[in-house]
Design a protein around this motif. Structure first.
Motif, PDB file in Angstrom:
ATOM      1  N   VAL A 153      51.619 -26.962  49.262  1.00 61.56           N
ATOM      2  CA  VAL A 153      50.674 -27.255  48.189  1.00 61.56           C
ATOM      3  C   VAL A 153      50.046 -28.641  48.352  1.00 61.56           C
ATOM      4  CG1 VAL A 153      52.367 -28.188  46.540  1.00 61.56           C
ATOM      5  CG2 VAL A 153      50.311 -26.996  45.695  1.00 61.56           C
ATOM      6  N   PHE A 154      50.724 -29.546  49.055  1.00 62.30           N
ATOM      7  CA  PHE A 154      50.189 -30.882  49.294  1.00 62.30           C
ATOM      8  C   PHE A 154      49.599 -31.020  50.699  1.00 62.30           C
ATOM      9  CE2 PHE A 154      53.807 -31.337  46.319  1.00 62.30           C
ATOM     10  CZ  PHE A 154      53.069 -31.637  45.189  1.00 62.30           C
ATOM     11  N   ALA A 155      49.895 -30.071  51.581  1.00 65.71           N
ATOM     12  CA  ALA A 155      49.479 -30.153  52.980  1.00 65.71           C
ATOM     13  C   ALA A 155      48.200 -29.395  53.293  1.00 65.71           C
ATOM     14  CB  ALA A 155      50.594 -29.616  53.879  1.00 65.71           C
ATOM     15  N   PHE A 171      46.864 -22.767  38.714  1.00 62.84           N
ATOM     16  CA  PHE A 171      47.250 -22.200  40.005  1.00 62.84           C
ATOM     17  C   PHE A 171      48.706 -22.503  40.343  1.00 62.84           C
ATOM     18  CE2 PHE A 171      46.679 -26.494  41.469  1.00 62.84           C
ATOM     19  CZ  PHE A 171      47.518 -26.604  42.560  1.00 62.84           C
ATOM     20  N   ALA A 172      49.243 -23.586  39.778  1.00 57.51           N
ATOM     21  CA  ALA A 172      50.584 -24.042  40.133  1.00 57.51           C
ATOM     22  C   ALA A 172      51.684 -23.315  39.375  1.00 57.51           C
ATOM     23  CB  ALA A 172      50.694 -25.544  39.884  1.00 57.51           C
ATOM     24  N   LEU A 173      51.338 -22.551  38.371  1.00 55.01           N
ATOM     25  CA  LEU A 173      52.365 -21.809  37.619  1.00 55.01           C
ATOM     26  C   LEU A 173      52.777 -20.570  38.426  1.00 55.01           C
ATOM     27  CD1 LEU A 173      51.481 -21.921  33.840  1.00 55.01           C
ATOM     28  CD2 LEU A 173      53.545 -22.738  34.975  1.00 55.01           C
ATOM     29  N   GLN A 174      53.555 -20.846  39.437  1.00 61.93           N
ATOM     30  CA  GLN A 174      54.058 -19.809  40.330  1.00 61.93           C
ATOM     31  C   GLN A 174      55.568 -19.971  40.457  1.00 61.93           C
ATOM     32  OE1 GLN A 174      51.870 -19.081  43.977  1.00 61.93           O
ATOM     33  NE2 GLN A 174      50.098 -20.185  43.187  1.00 61.93           N
ATOM     34  N   PRO A 175      56.247 -18.895  40.853  1.00 61.63           N
ATOM     35  CA  PRO A 175      57.709 -18.998  40.990  1.00 61.63           C
ATOM     36  C   PRO A 175      58.108 -19.921  42.150  1.00 61.63           C
ATOM     37  CG  PRO A 175      56.925 -16.861  41.747  1.00 61.63           C
ATOM     38  CD  PRO A 175      55.748 -17.562  41.153  1.00 61.63           C
ATOM     39  N   PRO A 176      59.329 -20.422  42.126  1.00 61.12           N
ATOM     40  CA  PRO A 176      59.787 -21.342  43.162  1.00 61.12           C
ATOM     41  C   PRO A 176      59.675 -20.807  44.591  1.00 61.12           C
ATOM     42  CG  PRO A 176      61.349 -21.296  41.358  1.00 61.12           C
ATOM     43  CD  PRO A 176      60.344 -20.207  41.093  1.00 61.12           C
ATOM     44  N   ASP A 177      59.722 -19.478  44.757  1.00 60.62           N
ATOM     45  CA  ASP A 177      59.637 -18.925  46.115  1.00 60.62           C
ATOM     46  C   ASP A 177      58.201 -18.638  46.546  1.00 60.62           C
ATOM     47  OD1 ASP A 177      59.213 -16.773  44.425  1.00 60.62           O
ATOM     48  OD2 ASP A 177      60.599 -15.424  45.463  1.00 60.62           O
ATOM     49  N   ARG A 190      54.570 -19.217  48.167  1.00 59.41           N
ATOM     50  CA  ARG A 190      54.188 -19.879  49.418  1.00 59.41           C
ATOM     51  C   ARG A 190      53.787 -21.342  49.196  1.00 59.41           C
ATOM     52  NH1 ARG A 190      52.791 -19.454  54.648  1.00 59.41           N
ATOM     53  NH2 ARG A 190      50.863 -20.461  55.340  1.00 59.41           N
ATOM     54  N   ILE A 191      53.080 -21.629  48.116  1.00 60.34           N
ATOM     55  CA  ILE A 191      52.619 -23.010  47.910  1.00 60.34           C
ATOM     56  C   ILE A 191      53.772 -23.994  47.794  1.00 60.34           C
ATOM     57  CG2 ILE A 191      50.446 -22.304  46.848  1.00 60.34           C
ATOM     58  CD1 ILE A 191      51.609 -23.280  44.134  1.00 60.34           C
ATOM     59  N   TYR A 192      54.924 -23.524  47.359  1.00 64.79           N
ATOM     60  CA  TYR A 192      56.064 -24.415  47.161  1.00 64.79           C
ATOM     61  C   TYR A 192      57.003 -24.470  48.364  1.00 64.79           C
ATOM     62  CZ  TYR A 192      54.547 -24.887  42.350  1.00 64.79           C
ATOM     63  OH  TYR A 192      53.815 -25.161  41.228  1.00 64.79           O
ATOM     64  N   GLU A 193      56.684 -23.756  49.427  1.00 57.51           N
ATOM     65  CA  GLU A 193      57.501 -23.822  50.652  1.00 57.51           C
ATOM     66  C   GLU A 193      57.323 -25.178  51.321  1.00 57.51           C
ATOM     67  OE1 GLU A 193      56.068 -20.684  53.173  1.00 57.51           O
ATOM     68  OE2 GLU A 193      57.035 -19.120  51.976  1.00 57.51           O
ATOM     69  N   LEU A 194      58.381 -25.650  51.975  1.00 55.80           N
ATOM     70  CA  LEU A 194      58.235 -26.806  52.850  1.00 55.80           C
ATOM     71  C   LEU A 194      57.321 -26.402  54.001  1.00 55.80           C
ATOM     72  CD1 LEU A 194      61.914 -28.130  53.062  1.00 55.80           C
ATOM     73  CD2 LEU A 194      60.059 -29.018  51.641  1.00 55.80           C
TER      74      LEU A 194
END
Length: 187
Positions: free
Chosen positions: A12-14, A67-73, A75-79
């Protein structure tokens, strides 16, 4: 003993298509890889994730960033791929600051926290100030962090330096040199 906390090296930051893209993200990958190799098992990665149900002021935050209200798994929250496989322990938090009881326990009462990651002007700053308030010695690795802009990165580093001697802004070369002097240990 020192612990390296790698803050929020997530897609999400990359990714340039993300509303939270951090322009110099890619420049931090090399220095962070060097640091993780040197720290070995004394590395903890963090991830910013959305809460199941935002409370308080977070409700307005997620109205702005739906857009950020997604579950922890999600794709945007993956390392990012550079760190995803074999990253080691990962701490998830729904807050900007990652100075949680889990991170405090990993650092230990007499430990030092070495911080790298993104973004300097948000999650890194929030983590560093909270750790310093807890009485922990903190090193912020300037070339292993990136902000939303060059100016906000520089300003955040200057603000954190004001917390000296609890907080020191250093380079990855300085951290690695200090470790060599200590016999290769994350002292």
């Amino acid at each position: 003993m020192s612990l390296l906390a790698v803050i929020d090296m997530q897609r999400v930051f990359a990714e340039p298509s993300s509303a939270w893209f951090t322009p110099r993200f890619a420049e931090t990958v090399g220095p962070i890889k060097e640091l993780t190799r040197a720290f070995g098992s004394r590395v903890l990665f963090t991830r910013f994730i959305a809460p199941d149900s935002p409370e308080g002021a977070w409700r307005e935050y997620y109205r702005r960033w739906p857009f950020a209200l997604q579950p922890p798994d999600a794709r945007i929250y993956e390392l990012v791929d550079d760190f995803g496989d074999g990253a080691g322990p990962t701490l998830d938090a729904t807050t900007f600051g990652k100075w949680t009881p889990e991170l405090a326990e990993a650092v230990g009462p007499e430990g030092r926290l070495v911080v790298a990651g993104v973004s300097t002007d948000c999650c890194v700053l929030s983590t560093v100030v909270a750790a310093a308030d807890a009485g922990v010695e903190v090193q912020v690795v300037s070339d292993a962090c990136a902000g939303m802009t060059d100016e906000s990165h520089r300003q955040a580093l200057e603000i954190m330096a004001l917390y000296g001697p609890l907080v020191r802004v250093v380079t990855s070369a300085e951290v690695l040199h200090d470790m060599e002097d200590a016999g290769g240990r994350a002292s």
